[in-house]
Design a protein around this motif. Sequence first.
Motif: not given
Length: 256
Positions: A205-225
């Motif tokens: 849960p996220l408390g009042e006046d609090e913040s949370v940052t989650v990191p995302v790591r992703v690999t993309v592979r273009p299908g065209d171009g």
Amino acid sequence: MADTDEHGQVAQETAAQTAAQQHAAPQPTAESAARGDTEDAGTAEGEPDSGTGERMSGWEIGCLVALLTGIGLFILGALLLAELEKGLDGYGQIEGDADGTTASVAAPLAAGATARYEDGLSVTVGEAERVAGAARGTYRFTVTYENDAHGELRIGARDAVANVSEYGDAPLVVRAGDSLDDTSLDGSTSDWHNSRAVGRKLSEPLGEDESVTVPVRVTVRPGDGHQAPLTVAVLPGGEHSTVHRDTAYWEMTLRA
């Protein structure tokens, strides 16, 4: 006979004295009478009517009280109307920006922009950065939740696995393709490397006046171009949230 004459003389002397006194007393002249009338009139004009003054003062106070009461009722009514509108929406609508961007599926935000909900929750998806030394097309970015609402909020479900998805609906979705497409039309694909860790983070849960940052790591592979579209969809709390919320969308284009 002598007594009668004596009494008569006394009466005559008394009458003469009375006449002399009346003649000696100053008689009011026309000028003094006029001056006296003028002074009486001036006194009457100079003295305020206490009754009229009190009535005017009370009338002015009554008008001031009525004016202040009207202003107060107007402000109170405006506040109540704003709260009523938010209550009807469930506080889960996204506030639109001045440029018309609403973070909807048809008008997604760009990376770095913030979606703000009416209850005070805001979500920001940061700009993607290429990960040095990693596989080609690998990027990282952050998703930040800030709780400026009143009280604690849930940004995800208690089930960590259900909090993330690369295909279907979830509190946080990261997938290849445009926001309007469930799958990439050009054949682009993506791999979300740390989805499980993010899912666990969203379970808290996220408390009042609090913040949370989650990191995302992703690999993309273009299908065209050499470029691949990537969509990030955020539905705080998921489908079972006590507050019905709009899903906020972001869209970015990444090079492989």
